[in-house]
Write an enzyme that holds these catalytic residues in place. Structure first.
Site, PDB file in Angstrom:
ATOM      1  N   ASP A 196      12.184   4.177  76.547  1.00 53.58           N
ATOM      2  CA  ASP A 196      11.409   3.402  75.366  1.00 53.58           C
ATOM      3  C   ASP A 196      10.466   2.628  76.167  1.00 53.58           C
ATOM      4  O   ASP A 196       9.389   2.327  75.127  1.00 53.58           O
ATOM      5  CB  ASP A 196      12.448   2.562  74.681  1.00 53.58           C
ATOM      6  CG  ASP A 196      13.425   3.164  73.741  1.00 53.58           C
ATOM      7  OD1 ASP A 196      12.959   4.460  73.418  1.00 53.58           O
ATOM      8  OD2 ASP A 196      14.288   2.471  73.299  1.00 53.58           O
ATOM      9  N   ASP A 231      19.207  11.103  68.758  1.00 49.62           N
ATOM     10  CA  ASP A 231      19.192   9.656  69.328  1.00 49.62           C
ATOM     11  C   ASP A 231      20.825   9.167  69.542  1.00 49.62           C
ATOM     12  O   ASP A 231      21.366   9.875  68.869  1.00 49.62           O
ATOM     13  CB  ASP A 231      18.678   8.813  68.680  1.00 49.62           C
ATOM     14  CG  ASP A 231      18.072   7.429  69.439  1.00 49.62           C
ATOM     15  OD1 ASP A 231      18.583   7.405  70.445  1.00 49.62           O
ATOM     16  OD2 ASP A 231      17.331   6.621  68.823  1.00 49.62           O
TER      17      ASP A 231
HETATM   18  C1  DGJ Z   1      15.750   4.409  70.311  1.00 47.99           C
HETATM   19  C2  DGJ Z   1      14.789   5.378  70.579  1.00 47.99           C
HETATM   20  O1  DGJ Z   1      14.746   5.211  72.069  1.00 47.99           O
HETATM   21  C3  DGJ Z   1      13.212   5.104  69.927  1.00 47.99           C
HETATM   22  O2  DGJ Z   1      12.463   5.828  70.294  1.00 47.99           O
HETATM   23  C4  DGJ Z   1      13.449   5.308  68.452  1.00 47.99           C
HETATM   24  O3  DGJ Z   1      13.706   6.363  68.021  1.00 47.99           O
HETATM   25  C5  DGJ Z   1      14.751   4.108  68.050  1.00 47.99           C
HETATM   26  N1  DGJ Z   1      15.900   4.307  68.734  1.00 47.99           N
HETATM   27  C6  DGJ Z   1      14.881   4.237  66.554  1.00 47.99           C
HETATM   28  O4  DGJ Z   1      16.037   3.498  66.081  1.00 47.99           O
END
Ligand code: DGJ
Length: 758
Positions: free
Chosen positions: A544, A474
């Site tokens: 997301d 991430d």
């Molecule tokens: C952003 C990601 O897109 C989410 O799926 C998740 O992993 C969060 N970060 C965690 O902080």
């Protein structure tokens, strides 16, 4: 296939040709990119004809060539100062700010494969490369243009390398990977734009005189504008018409420009973003642009996407998973956020396993002081209060359930409240004397510094050695306070690109050291969906936003450039955590199953009935996974307010019918039509039996249950499917239930399995 004859170059793929020649003055002149023209075809000279223009106020090349106007030519790689005042492919500053360059053909060679290796790695086993070296008319400044031709996929891979042999330093201000001049501007430009939670929405507009640009200055590819660009003839649609695609294989700041000149020519440029960019080249030094792809199709946007998809899977993805079936994941993020302990996780894993889920992904919050998003990034040591058996113990527990284990990391970032920041405050990206700006309470680590990359390699190696099978990588903020303290950097204009090179070297080392790990890239959802990231990790977290209605637009835009096997989708809770929209469990699945399926919700809060439905969804997905992950993606004609998507393999077609609103009493049957069905074949069309919940029908449940509902299964000729389509059974519309009545709510979907029976 590449042919050279008397200074003419013919680059041919199965369905397209790229033609250029050395002009009488020594410039590279573009002739044609589009439909296939064999090198042997008579009369290619007449595509552009001779230099015989007479222009009122144009700058001509010199008194001996009064009809040669670089500004009126289709050029291959344009530089400023000799009459071409359109956007330049290359701008080099030298002396006291001079920018005029005049690039002339010096040499060329054609060879099999590709004999240079840059990151991200694109293979070229059965391809062929043309390399053209250009030199400035006065200075020893060279540009090497490379074209690698992938015949079957209708792809041309392009890049440029700039070399300085002057005694003095030169400064690169703009270096394009691709420049493409087209003889007319009757095109629509399609770009893929958005923001967090609404990534890659498709936008289409007609070209008109002037320059249209889309770019990223966020440091990453960005969700604001993807580096993918389509040009489509105004009458082109999903299945008809001419279209061209351009995309960089790069994860940093990019700029795509399309210019319509006063004379109606169209120039397309795709480059590293010149914003904040400056790269000093000393004597003997060179700079390689990222690689970029070009593709052409005369059969519409889906077929263009198909070229891009096949190419990505075959040549860009390097993981051993690139063409392998991918596991179905359960991710704990939206199930627990930061509030978890080992028991909670194991309870979720047990439930997931019994539903048939194959991979447990432990998301953010498992390490250091990370109890919320204000702290802990950088300290990649397990928090034993949450996981007393350590990471290894946790991974063992998951493996003992018969599942694969995955872990979330965000290596490029640091929180000020962390042991890493306390030990190495100077590793954070910040300008001396200025307070750096945070994003999600966090800061970037300076990946242009080799010692930071080394640290991350060993920290991540430690984590990955716990036995994990999957890693979600991430990155949750964009770049600010552009500065590197790396001693290797000669000029701060190198910052953005050096960072990306550092990231690529880290990913290269880690993916080589842990070849059996399946990587999934993620950056605040889909902020890093690009071919560079795909070269290291064959799948990416698309957004997301998992709301089915939003996902129809997000996945649609993503599929334009990226294969089904790269698009990771999760079934999450309803009401949705981003949109608050309420969508049925089956309808969430319908959209999420196009690509890599996962689940991200607290299974402990679901009823036995819902868990049973998930079990059936997973069984269906496993049965058709090869098609849903690796099939060819197509749009079918929409009908009566519904969108139809198809994933097609040799054995079957899976079709999604999705409606955002249930329009009552439209008085029509919705039609399922498959224009490319084989007229000579016979097909079976079966609807997946969807579970209907009592809550979806409320007071109507009794009357619904009183009817015995018919499965939908018909046999129909390809003639019917392709020319007329079939009328789907009626939707419920307030007039009671018949055995064939379908239940399709707002955000409702149905899935069909279509097979050739003869
Ligand atoms: C952003 C990601 O897109 C989410 O799926 C998740 O992993 C969060 N970060 C965690 O902080």
């Amino acid at each position: 296939m590449i042919t050279e004859r008397n200074g003419w170059f013919f680059l041919s793929t199965a369905h397209s040709s790229y033609i250029m020649r050395i002009s009488s003055l020594g410039h590279m002149e573009h002739i044609h990119y589009g439909g296939y023209i064999p090198a042997s075809a008579e009369g290619t000279f007449w595509i552009q004809g001779p230099d015989d223009l007479r222009l009122g106020d144009g700058t001509y090349y010199d008194e001996d060539h009064q009809h040669s106007f670089l500004g009126r030519m289709l050029c291959e790689y344009s530089t400023p100062g000799k009459g071409d005042t359109r956007e330049s492919a290359l701008i080099v500053e030298y002396g006291n700010g001079l920018i005029t360059l005049d690039l002339l053909h010096q040499s060329h060679r054609i060879y099999p494969g590709k004999d240079y290796d840059i990151l991200p790695r694109v293979s070229a086993s059965d391809a062929e490369t043309l390399e053209i070296v250009l030199r400035d008319a006065v200075l020893p400044v060279f540009a090497t243009l490379r074209y690698t031709v992938y015949k079957e996929e209708d792809i041309i891979l392009r890049s440029a390398e700039i070399r300085n042999e002057c005694d003095e330093d030169i400064m690169l201000r703009t270096v394009s990977s691709v420049m493409l001049d087209l003889p007319d501007s009757e095109w629509d430009l399609i770009s893929f734009d958005g923001a967090w939670a609404r990534e890659r929405y498709e936008n289409r507009r007609a070209l008109c005189p002037g320059v249209i640009s889309v770019d990223s200055k966020l440091g990453f590819t960005s969700s604001e504008h993807n580096s993918l660009l389509f040009l489509a003839r105004p009458d082109a649609d999903d299945s008809h018409g001419e279209a061209i695609a351009v995309n960089q294989i790069y994860s940093g700041n990019h700029l795509e420009r399309v210019e319509v000149s006063p004379f109606g020519f169209c120039r397309v440029l795709s480059s590293i973003n010149p914003f904040g960019f400056g790269w000093k080249l000393g004597n003997g030094e060179s700079f390689r642009s990222p690689e970029a792809i070009l593709s052409y199709s005369s059969s519409g946007l889906d077929s263009l996407s198909y070229n891009l998809h096949r190419f990505a899977v075959k040549y860009i993805e390097n993981s051993i998973y690139k063409d392998k079936i991918r596991p179905i994941a359960i991710n704990n993020w939206e199930a627990t956020y930061f509030d978890f302990n080992e028991k909670k996780l194991m309870d979720l894993a047990v439930k997931a396993e019994s539903a048939g889920i194959e991979l447990f992904v432990l998301d953010d919050g498992w390490y250091g002081r990370r109890s919320d998003d204000t702290r802990g990034l950088g300290d990649w040591v397990v928090n034993r209060k949450k996981l007393p058996g350590g990471l290894d113990g946790f991974v063992r527990g998951i493996h003992d359930l018969g599942m694969k284990a995955g872990i979330w990391v965000e290596p490029e970032m640091v929180s000020m409240d962390s042991a890493l920041y306390e030990t190495h405050p100077d590793w954070m990206v910040a300008i001396p004397g200025r307070k750096p700006s945070p994003g999600r309470h966090q800061y970037l680590l300076d990946l242009s510094r080799p010692e930071v990359v080394d640290y991350l390699f060993s920290a991540m190696s430690e984590v990955f050695s716990s036995g994990v099978d999957y890693v979600k990588w991430d990155a949750n903020r964009n770049m600010s306070d552009y500065f590197t303290s790396s001693s290797a950097v000669k000029w701060q204009g190198e910052f953005f690109h050096r960072y990306i090179l550092g990231l690529y070297s880290l990913l290269d080392r880690l993916t080589k050291a842990f070849p059996s790990i399946l990587f999934e890239f993620c950056a605040s959802g889909g902020n890093r969906f690009d071919l560079g990231a795909l070269s290291f990790s064959p799948q990416g977290w698309t957004s997301d936003n998992t709301d089915a209605m939003s996902r129809i637009r997000i996945q649609h835009g993503t599929f334009r450039g990226y294969p089904l096997s790269s698009v990771s989708n999760h079934v999450t809770a309803s009401p949705n955590h981003q949109s608050l929209r309420i969508t049925g469990l089956e309808d969430r699945f319908g959209v999420a199953c196009f690509g890599i399926l996962g689940y991200e919700l607290d299974l402990g809060k679901l009823s036995e009935e819902e868990l049973g439905v998930i079990k059936e969804q997973i069984a269906f997905y496993k049965e058709h996974r090869k098609t849903l992950q690796y099939g060819a993606f197509r749009h079918l004609p929409s009908s009566d307010g519904a969108v139809f998507w198809m994933a097609e393999s040799d054995d079957e077609m899976i079709v999604l019918e999705y409606q955002d609103r249930n329009m009552v009493n439209t008085g029509r049957h919705r039609r399922l039509r498959i224009p490319h069905a084989d007229p000579a074949s016979l097909y079976s069309v079966q609807r997946r039996e969807k579970h209907v919940f009592k809550e979806d029908l409320g007071d109507l449940w009794e009357s619904y249950s009183a009817v015995s509902h018919e499965p939908y299964s018909i046999t129909v000729s390809g003639h019917v499917l392709c020319s007329a389509g079939v009328a789907l059974p009626p939707l419920f519309m307030g007039r009671g239930f018949e055995p064939s009545t379908r239940i399709l709510n707002d955000n409702g979907s149905d899935l069909y399995v279509i097979r050739k029976v003869r």
